[in-house]
Scaffold this motif. Structure first.
Motif, PDB file in Angstrom:
ATOM      1  N   VAL A   3       0.856  -1.186   0.000  1.00 42.76           N
ATOM      2  CA  VAL A   3       0.000   0.000   0.000  1.00 42.76           C
ATOM      3  C   VAL A   3       0.892   1.237   0.000  1.00 42.76           C
ATOM      4  O   VAL A   3       1.592   1.502   0.971  1.00 42.76           O
ATOM      5  N   LEU A   4       0.845   1.979  -1.099  1.00 40.93           N
ATOM      6  CA  LEU A   4       1.685   3.172  -1.250  1.00 40.93           C
ATOM      7  C   LEU A   4       0.829   4.429  -1.177  1.00 40.93           C
ATOM      8  O   LEU A   4      -0.365   4.409  -1.489  1.00 40.93           O
ATOM      9  N   ILE A   5       1.437   5.524  -0.793  1.00 35.14           N
ATOM     10  CA  ILE A   5       0.705   6.779  -0.599  1.00 35.14           C
ATOM     11  C   ILE A   5      -0.006   7.224  -1.873  1.00 35.14           C
ATOM     12  O   ILE A   5      -1.110   7.753  -1.816  1.00 35.14           O
ATOM     13  N   ASP A   6       0.577   6.987  -3.040  1.00 37.01           N
ATOM     14  CA  ASP A   6      -0.047   7.400  -4.302  1.00 37.01           C
ATOM     15  C   ASP A   6      -1.343   6.648  -4.587  1.00 37.01           C
ATOM     16  O   ASP A   6      -2.195   7.133  -5.330  1.00 37.01           O
TER      17      ASP A   6
ATOM     18  N   ASP B   7     -11.846   1.205   3.345  1.00 35.42           N
ATOM     19  CA  ASP B   7     -11.980   1.978   4.578  1.00 35.42           C
ATOM     20  C   ASP B   7     -10.687   2.095   5.377  1.00 35.42           C
ATOM     21  O   ASP B   7     -10.471   3.086   6.064  1.00 35.42           O
ATOM     22  N   GLU B   8      -9.893   1.028   5.379  1.00 34.31           N
ATOM     23  CA  GLU B   8      -8.698   1.022   6.207  1.00 34.31           C
ATOM     24  C   GLU B   8      -7.554   0.329   5.479  1.00 34.31           C
ATOM     25  O   GLU B   8      -7.772  -0.438   4.543  1.00 34.31           O
ATOM     26  N   PHE B   9      -6.339   0.621   5.954  1.00 34.21           N
ATOM     27  CA  PHE B   9      -5.143   0.260   5.213  1.00 34.21           C
ATOM     28  C   PHE B   9      -4.060  -0.253   6.149  1.00 34.21           C
ATOM     29  O   PHE B   9      -3.767   0.394   7.154  1.00 34.21           O
ATOM     30  N   GLU B  10      -3.452  -1.388   5.789  1.00 27.68           N
ATOM     31  CA  GLU B  10      -2.262  -1.853   6.481  1.00 27.68           C
ATOM     32  C   GLU B  10      -1.081  -1.232   5.739  1.00 27.68           C
ATOM     33  O   GLU B  10      -0.788  -1.614   4.607  1.00 27.68           O
ATOM     34  N   VAL B  11      -0.429  -0.277   6.369  1.00 30.52           N
ATOM     35  CA  VAL B  11       0.624   0.488   5.709  1.00 30.52           C
ATOM     36  C   VAL B  11       1.971   0.150   6.338  1.00 30.52           C
ATOM     37  O   VAL B  11       2.130   0.272   7.560  1.00 30.52           O
ATOM     38  N   SER B  12       2.929  -0.263   5.505  1.00 29.57           N
ATOM     39  CA  SER B  12       4.279  -0.530   6.005  1.00 29.57           C
ATOM     40  C   SER B  12       5.330   0.314   5.281  1.00 29.57           C
ATOM     41  O   SER B  12       6.468   0.371   5.731  1.00 29.57           O
ATOM     42  N   ASN B  13       4.956   0.972   4.204  1.00 29.46           N
ATOM     43  CA  ASN B  13       5.883   1.830   3.475  1.00 29.46           C
ATOM     44  C   ASN B  13       6.172   3.073   4.316  1.00 29.46           C
ATOM     45  O   ASN B  13       5.257   3.785   4.730  1.00 29.46           O
ATOM     46  N   GLU B  14       7.455   3.340   4.578  1.00 30.24           N
ATOM     47  CA  GLU B  14       7.839   4.434   5.474  1.00 30.24           C
ATOM     48  C   GLU B  14       7.388   5.802   4.978  1.00 30.24           C
ATOM     49  O   GLU B  14       6.938   6.641   5.769  1.00 30.24           O
ATOM     50  N   THR B  15       7.482   6.045   3.671  1.00 26.11           N
ATOM     51  CA  THR B  15       7.024   7.325   3.124  1.00 26.11           C
ATOM     52  C   THR B  15       5.526   7.481   3.325  1.00 26.11           C
ATOM     53  O   THR B  15       5.046   8.545   3.728  1.00 26.11           O
ATOM     54  N   ALA B  16       4.773   6.424   3.064  1.00 29.22           N
ATOM     55  CA  ALA B  16       3.321   6.479   3.251  1.00 29.22           C
ATOM     56  C   ALA B  16       2.975   6.734   4.716  1.00 29.22           C
ATOM     57  O   ALA B  16       2.102   7.557   5.016  1.00 29.22           O
ATOM     58  N   ILE B  17       3.654   6.067   5.633  1.00 29.80           N
ATOM     59  CA  ILE B  17       3.388   6.267   7.056  1.00 29.80           C
ATOM     60  C   ILE B  17       3.653   7.716   7.445  1.00 29.80           C
ATOM     61  O   ILE B  17       2.833   8.362   8.107  1.00 29.80           O
ATOM     62  N   THR B  18       4.783   8.253   7.012  1.00 27.37           N
ATOM     63  CA  THR B  18       5.129   9.636   7.339  1.00 27.37           C
ATOM     64  C   THR B  18       4.094  10.606   6.796  1.00 27.37           C
ATOM     65  O   THR B  18       3.618  11.499   7.502  1.00 27.37           O
ATOM     66  N   ARG B  19       3.717  10.447   5.529  1.00 26.23           N
ATOM     67  CA  ARG B  19       2.742  11.353   4.922  1.00 26.23           C
ATOM     68  C   ARG B  19       1.384  11.246   5.596  1.00 26.23           C
ATOM     69  O   ARG B  19       0.718  12.254   5.820  1.00 26.23           O
ATOM     70  N   LEU B  20       0.969  10.043   5.955  1.00 27.75           N
ATOM     71  CA  LEU B  20      -0.315   9.877   6.632  1.00 27.75           C
ATOM     72  C   LEU B  20      -0.273  10.486   8.031  1.00 27.75           C
ATOM     73  O   LEU B  20      -1.256  11.089   8.476  1.00 27.75           O
ATOM     74  N   GLU B  21       0.842  10.339   8.727  1.00 24.21           N
ATOM     75  CA  GLU B  21       0.984  10.970  10.047  1.00 24.21           C
ATOM     76  C   GLU B  21       0.882  12.490   9.936  1.00 24.21           C
ATOM     77  O   GLU B  21       0.366  13.153  10.837  1.00 24.21           O
ATOM     78  N   GLU B  22       1.371  13.040   8.825  1.00 27.86           N
ATOM     79  CA  GLU B  22       1.326  14.486   8.589  1.00 27.86           C
ATOM     80  C   GLU B  22      -0.017  14.939   8.018  1.00 27.86           C
ATOM     81  O   GLU B  22      -0.234  16.135   7.817  1.00 27.86           O
ATOM     82  N   GLY B  23      -0.911  14.003   7.733  1.00 34.92           N
ATOM     83  CA  GLY B  23      -2.217  14.352   7.165  1.00 34.92           C
ATOM     84  C   GLY B  23      -2.157  14.675   5.688  1.00 34.92           C
ATOM     85  O   GLY B  23      -3.066  15.311   5.153  1.00 34.92           O
ATOM     86  N   ARG B  24      -1.110  14.232   5.006  1.00 31.56           N
ATOM     87  CA  ARG B  24      -0.930  14.526   3.577  1.00 31.56           C
ATOM     88  C   ARG B  24      -1.279  13.300   2.747  1.00 31.56           C
ATOM     89  O   ARG B  24      -0.416  12.536   2.355  1.00 31.56           O
ATOM     90  N   ILE B  25      -2.561  13.149   2.446  1.00 29.60           N
ATOM     91  CA  ILE B  25      -3.023  12.004   1.668  1.00 29.60           C
ATOM     92  C   ILE B  25      -2.782  12.224   0.179  1.00 29.60           C
ATOM     93  O   ILE B  25      -2.448  11.308  -0.540  1.00 29.60           O
ATOM     94  N   GLY B  26      -2.953  13.449  -0.276  1.00 33.82           N
ATOM     95  CA  GLY B  26      -2.761  13.742  -1.700  1.00 33.82           C
ATOM     96  C   GLY B  26      -3.984  13.384  -2.506  1.00 33.82           C
ATOM     97  O   GLY B  26      -5.092  13.287  -1.999  1.00 33.82           O
TER      98      GLY B  26
END
Length: 174
Positions: free
Chosen positions: A115-118, A129-148
């Motif tokens: 699961v990637l942020i793009d 509805d929900e996502f198992e995220v392990s990609n570090e960039t995706a985790i960081t962006r989601l923590e920052e509220g930057r879904i895109g």
């Protein structure tokens, strides 16, 4: 496409943010806990076992799995996990859309795997509805509220567009 980043243990994200996962993976249903089993295991259960497991067992569907094997039991499943094993395999996008629009599934849809942020904005539009995220960039962006994502869409989706006055007017569900 190879990812340079190392993946960490998956974290569960939804529009409400990150939270602990109450589900565990298993190869057999366990009525004492909430488990996610492969579709082949769930399909192999007899009717009594499937009925006993209603609302405590979720199913993980791989891209090559047929939804036809799952459709008769949708009302018994609180969650369906759709696997995205690699970035280039989009079959689970179609499964999400079909589950929501054709089959009327109202339970939780979860994206698992690569699961990637793009991809997340499109996954949300197809009804996930929900996502198992392990990609570090995706985790960081989601923590920052930057879904895109892109706000204007030509194609219909399970989740409606924010602004009905945008391009989405071209293809709205009846």
């Amino acid at each position: 496409m190879n990812h340079i980043e190392t993946n960490t243990a998956p974290r569960l994200w939804s529009r409400d943010g990150f939270r602990d996962d109450e589900w565990e993976r298993a190869e057999t249903p366990d009525l004492d806990q909430r488990v996610i089993v492969p579709l082949a295991i769930f399909a192999g259960l007899d009717d009594a076992a499937r009925s006993d497991a209603a609302n405590t067992v979720a199913v993980e569907v791989q891209p090559g799995d047929r939804l036809d094997d799952l459709v008769p039991y949708l009302d018994q499943l609180p969650m369906i996990a759709l696997s995205f094993p690699v970035f280039s395999d989009g079959r689970s996008f179609s499964k999400a859309e079909l589950l929501r629009s054709r089959y009327g599934y109202r339970g939780t849809l979860r994206a698992t795997g690569d699961v990637l942020i793009d991809q997340i904005p499109h996954m949300l539009r197809t009804g996930i509805d929900e996502f198992e995220v392990s990609n570090e960039t995706a985790i960081t962006r989601l923590e920052e509220g930057r879904i895109g994502g892109i706000e204007h869409h030509y194609q219909p989706a399970a989740a409606s567009a924010k602004d009905a006055g945008s391009y989405s007017w071209r293809r709205q569900p009846a």
